[in-house]
Design a protein around this motif. Structure first.
Motif, PDB file in Angstrom:
ATOM      1  N   ILE A 175      -7.961  -2.668  14.974  1.00  0.00           N
ATOM      2  CA  ILE A 175      -6.883  -2.098  15.783  1.00  0.00           C
ATOM      3  C   ILE A 175      -5.795  -3.153  16.017  1.00  0.00           C
ATOM      4  O   ILE A 175      -6.097  -4.342  16.166  1.00  0.00           O
ATOM      5  N   ILE A 176      -4.528  -2.720  15.952  1.00  0.00           N
ATOM      6  CA  ILE A 176      -3.369  -3.546  16.310  1.00  0.00           C
ATOM      7  C   ILE A 176      -2.515  -2.743  17.275  1.00  0.00           C
ATOM      8  O   ILE A 176      -2.200  -1.578  17.002  1.00  0.00           O
TER       9      ILE A 176
ATOM     10  N   SER B 160       1.398  -7.896  22.379  1.00  0.00           N
ATOM     11  CA  SER B 160       0.573  -7.521  21.230  1.00  0.00           C
ATOM     12  C   SER B 160      -0.872  -7.941  21.466  1.00  0.00           C
ATOM     13  O   SER B 160      -1.147  -8.906  22.180  1.00  0.00           O
ATOM     14  N   VAL B 161      -1.772  -7.189  20.871  1.00  0.00           N
ATOM     15  CA  VAL B 161      -3.195  -7.530  20.888  1.00  0.00           C
ATOM     16  C   VAL B 161      -3.825  -6.882  19.660  1.00  0.00           C
ATOM     17  O   VAL B 161      -3.365  -5.822  19.216  1.00  0.00           O
ATOM     18  N   HIS B 162      -4.829  -7.535  19.103  1.00  0.00           N
ATOM     19  CA  HIS B 162      -5.463  -6.937  17.927  1.00  0.00           C
ATOM     20  C   HIS B 162      -6.899  -7.422  17.771  1.00  0.00           C
ATOM     21  O   HIS B 162      -7.300  -8.469  18.300  1.00  0.00           O
ATOM     22  N   ILE B 163      -7.665  -6.630  17.021  1.00  0.00           N
ATOM     23  CA  ILE B 163      -9.015  -6.982  16.573  1.00  0.00           C
ATOM     24  C   ILE B 163      -9.089  -6.666  15.089  1.00  0.00           C
ATOM     25  O   ILE B 163      -8.835  -5.540  14.678  1.00  0.00           O
ATOM     26  N   GLY B 164      -9.411  -7.673  14.268  1.00  0.00           N
ATOM     27  CA  GLY B 164      -9.552  -7.455  12.840  1.00  0.00           C
ATOM     28  C   GLY B 164      -8.363  -7.948  12.041  1.00  0.00           C
ATOM     29  O   GLY B 164      -7.542  -8.732  12.512  1.00  0.00           O
TER      30      GLY B 164
ATOM     31  N   SER C 249       5.863 -13.917  12.422  1.00  0.00           N
ATOM     32  CA  SER C 249       4.570 -13.229  12.506  1.00  0.00           C
ATOM     33  C   SER C 249       4.166 -13.102  13.969  1.00  0.00           C
ATOM     34  O   SER C 249       4.543 -13.922  14.806  1.00  0.00           O
ATOM     35  N   LEU C 250       3.397 -12.065  14.270  1.00  0.00           N
ATOM     36  CA  LEU C 250       3.012 -11.786  15.648  1.00  0.00           C
ATOM     37  C   LEU C 250       1.510 -11.909  15.874  1.00  0.00           C
ATOM     38  O   LEU C 250       1.060 -12.075  17.007  1.00  0.00           O
ATOM     39  N   ILE C 251       0.724 -11.836  14.806  1.00  0.00           N
ATOM     40  CA  ILE C 251      -0.726 -11.965  14.929  1.00  0.00           C
ATOM     41  C   ILE C 251      -1.257 -12.855  13.815  1.00  0.00           C
ATOM     42  O   ILE C 251      -0.598 -13.063  12.791  1.00  0.00           O
ATOM     43  N   THR C 252      -2.442 -13.392  14.021  1.00  0.00           N
ATOM     44  CA  THR C 252      -3.198 -14.081  12.972  1.00  0.00           C
ATOM     45  C   THR C 252      -4.373 -13.188  12.593  1.00  0.00           C
ATOM     46  O   THR C 252      -5.249 -12.942  13.424  1.00  0.00           O
ATOM     47  N   PRO C 253      -4.395 -12.625  11.399  1.00  0.00           N
ATOM     48  CA  PRO C 253      -5.472 -11.691  11.042  1.00  0.00           C
ATOM     49  C   PRO C 253      -6.843 -12.354  11.117  1.00  0.00           C
ATOM     50  O   PRO C 253      -7.010 -13.500  10.706  1.00  0.00           O
TER      51      PRO C 253
ATOM     52  N   PRO D 221     -10.533 -10.410  21.146  1.00  0.00           N
ATOM     53  CA  PRO D 221      -9.232 -10.033  20.587  1.00  0.00           C
ATOM     54  C   PRO D 221      -8.220 -11.179  20.736  1.00  0.00           C
ATOM     55  O   PRO D 221      -8.360 -12.024  21.614  1.00  0.00           O
ATOM     56  N   GLU D 222      -7.172 -11.142  19.907  1.00  0.00           N
ATOM     57  CA  GLU D 222      -6.070 -12.094  20.040  1.00  0.00           C
ATOM     58  C   GLU D 222      -4.887 -11.400  20.702  1.00  0.00           C
ATOM     59  O   GLU D 222      -4.446 -10.347  20.238  1.00  0.00           O
ATOM     60  N   SER D 223      -4.370 -11.979  21.786  1.00  0.00           N
ATOM     61  CA  SER D 223      -3.223 -11.394  22.485  1.00  0.00           C
ATOM     62  C   SER D 223      -2.061 -12.379  22.479  1.00  0.00           C
ATOM     63  O   SER D 223      -2.265 -13.594  22.569  1.00  0.00           O
ATOM     64  N   ARG D 224      -0.842 -11.861  22.382  1.00  0.00           N
ATOM     65  CA  ARG D 224       0.353 -12.689  22.386  1.00  0.00           C
ATOM     66  C   ARG D 224       1.487 -11.970  23.124  1.00  0.00           C
ATOM     67  O   ARG D 224       1.491 -10.739  23.228  1.00  0.00           O
ATOM     68  N   ILE D 225       2.456 -12.761  23.597  1.00  0.00           N
ATOM     69  CA  ILE D 225       3.625 -12.217  24.278  1.00  0.00           C
ATOM     70  C   ILE D 225       4.882 -12.868  23.695  1.00  0.00           C
ATOM     71  O   ILE D 225       4.937 -14.086  23.549  1.00  0.00           O
TER      72      ILE D 225
END
Length: 612
Positions: free
Chosen positions: A449-450, A461-465, A480-484, A514-518
């Motif tokens: 999920i993203i 933003s927050v994601h898993i996977g 970039s907003l996330i690190t996969p 999960p990884e979260s960013r602002i």
């Protein structure tokens, strides 16, 4: 099979022992020196000038330094990316250092956005330092001469000159001892000549045998792998046929009785009472529009056809087998998205396992979500749809509860990390209930999920996977907003139902799960996608000539996205009907370029842009 793998492992171990000359302590000291310099640079940007604290930074360990800054929240957050240095080979050290450098730069840019250009310029030099060190280490390890002549010629004043000198002294000492032994034994001059000739021949034979052994190992490994694949081919085909059969014949019905004994689910949940089939749940979750405001999803279709009546002795039909598309004008935002069935699933007659959704709230705030179902999970298309639906409901509730829109504010990094974690854990628990009511394993619903929440003052933003997400700032630069989250094996990642929730600060690919960013600035565009779209839209598999390896820069393709943003602006300017936008976007993701045409995996991409 097990014997084959043991043989391969033993051969690899032998090869590693032959070629590796630099031990862990040497590698840790060399790479640790660069890490120490990076940490001191971070401290300079933060404004730390305490000499006693700075002197606690060492090449071998940062434990004493982290203990010394335990009460400094900013530094603790920044130092979370500083990993212990260890690994099985030089490549592992190189990857860790490159990731550490990237994460230091990224986190510093978040804390000090006004210094972003200075931070980028400062940390760019470490790329060259890390690559140069790695190249030198590889040159040393690949030198098979007894006196390290090849390395000494390439690096006359190299980092490992002392090791070269020590090695040559040992060789010289051994030769002297051998010569003295020959004198004491009163050997003839002819014998000495023969011995010297034999010694030279011995060195030549040794070098030849080592080279021959290396090639033999490679040949043996290749032959073994080919034999294993050939012998197990029937089993692989049988497994695929079995999986296909399970997907096409499994017809599970939800039993929604006795919900009072389970965790309570909102009435607008896809799990609400009424005993719908699991196919109906997914159908409702995948529709692009909702007919009331209580269920928390938004789209363009206005009617949901009733589910087909169950027919005895017939196969259950896949839900939304080809995917769906979305198109919305949300005040100043232009949003478009699609989930498309991949060629591999088309050929196997499997449904699209990707899902997505977008909902505009008000005053420039909206939520975009994508989810990629695990290919190995038989009900992952249901899991991804349910994950998107429930995450949309809960994140919308969170925004309203915290009154971020009314207060025109964003949470702190720590608050967002805790809140987003709790929301996704709630989604995980609801998947568990869905699995229990269907009498299946929660792992059958595995999906990534993203989530991106956009606002006039920034992004959450927050994601898993795995997958990718990025944004374009008001200056026209993409980030970039996330690190996969990726494992060591190809296509390996982590999913919402995976067993990490009880492990504090669990990490994968150097970031938390999960990884979260602002992003605390207005953005002009954003995107999020499943990994099926990354090959053509992202810089993610680049070749580094200095070390002869591939690496992941994790950056959006500027030319790719800028051309699409022009199309979105044209849609809005010409008032292109939403149905036409949806059709064009769906066809573009399906076969808009060669990479999309060839992609076997399902593809999902949401793109949002401010109307300018």
């Amino acid at each position: 099979m097990r014997k084959h793998f043991l043989v391969i492992f033993s051969l690899l171990l032998c090869a590693n022992n032959i070629w590796a000359q630099l031990n862990d302590s040497v590698l840790i000291d060399c790479y640790g020196a660069i890490r120490t310099d990076m940490v001191r640079t971070v401290c300079q940007f933060v404004g730390l000038k305490n000499d006693s604290v700075l002197n606690s930074i060492s090449n071998s360990s940062l434990k004493a330094f982290k203990d010394a800054i335990a009460e400094q929240d900013t530094l603790i957050t920044l130092m979370a990316v500083a990993k212990p240095l260890d690994g099985k080979d030089v490549l592992t050290y190189w990857k860790k250092m490159r990731e550490m450098r990237r994460d230091f730069q990224y986190r510093l840019s978040i804390f000090f956005p006004q210094k972003e250009i200075q931070i980028e310029d400062t940390f760019r030099k470490y790329i060259l330092q890390i690559d140069d060190l790695t190249k030198e280490c590889n040159t040393f390890n690949e030198d098979t001469t007894s006196t390290l002549e090849l390395y000494a010629k390439a690096y006359p004043s190299g980092r490992f000159s002392e090791i070269v000198s020590s090695t040559r002294k040992k060789v010289s000492s051994n030769n002297v001892k051998k010569q003295d032994g020959k004198t004491k034994e009163n050997k003839s001059i002819e014998d000495n000549k023969n011995q010297n000739m034999g010694q030279g021949l011995l060195y030549t034979i040794k070098a030849f045998l080592i080279t021959l052994f290396k090639w033999c190992i490679g040949l043996i490994l290749t032959i073994l792998l080919i034999v294993i694949v050939i012998r197990k081919w029937k089993i692989i085909v049988s497994y695929i046929n079995k999986l296909y059969s399970m997907l096409m014949h499994n017809n599970v019905i939800i039993d929604a009785e006795d919900l009072q004994d389970e965790e309570k689910i909102d009435a607008d949940s896809p799990l609400e009472a009424g005993k719908p089939s699991i196919e109906v749940v997914a159908e409702e979750n995948r529709k692009e529009s909702i007919q009331s405001e209580e269920n928390g999803l938004q789209g363009a279709d206005q009617e949901t056809p009733p589910p087909p009546k169950p027919q005895p002795k017939k196969k259950s039909q896949p839900i939304d087998p080809k995917g769906k598309s979305t198109a919305v004008d949300a005040d100043e935002w232009i949003i478009i998205g699609a989930s498309v069935q991949g060629n591999g699933h088309v050929s196997m007659d499997l449904p699209c396992q990707d899902s997505h959704a977008y909902e505009y709230i008000r005053d420039g705030w909206g939520i975009a979500i994508t989810s990629d179902g695990a290919g190995s999970a038989q009900l992952s298309h249901i899991g991804s749809a349910a994950s998107v639906a429930r995450a949309m409901v809960h994140f919308k509730d969170l925004i309203e509860k915290e009154r971020w829109i009314e207060n025109e504010t964003l949470p702190s990094d720590i608050e967002w990390m805790k809140m987003s974690y709790q929301v996704l854990k709630t989604v995980r628990n609801e998947l568990e209930l869905l699995a229990k009511n269907n009498k299946c394993d929660i792992k059958d619903l595995s999906a990534t999920i993203i989530v991106i929440i956009h606002s006039p003052i920034g992004l959450l933003s927050v994601h898993i996977g795995d997958g990718r997400a990025g944004y374009k700032d008001m200056n026209g630069e993409w980030h970039s907003l996330i690190t996969p989250h990726k494992g060591e094996e190809a296509n390996q990642t982590i999913f919402i139902p995976s067993d990490f929730w009880n492990i504090q600060f669990y990490e994968m690919s150097g970031v938390t799960v999960p990884e979260s960013r602002i992003v605390r600035e207005q953005v002009s565009a954003f995107t999020l996608m499943s990994d099926g779209c990354e090959g053509t839209s992202w810089l993610c598999n680049q070749y580094n000539e200095s070390i002869g390896k591939y690496y992941d820069p994790n950056m959006p393709h500027r030319t790719f996205f800028d051309s699409l943003l022009e199309t979105l602006q044209l849609f809005r300017k010409e008032n292109t009907p939403f149905e036409e936008r949806k059709e064009k976007w769906y066809n573009f993701i399906k076969e808009g370029n060669k990479s999309f045409k060839k992609e076997t995996d399902d593809k999902t991409m949401i793109l949002g842009a401010l109307y300018m």
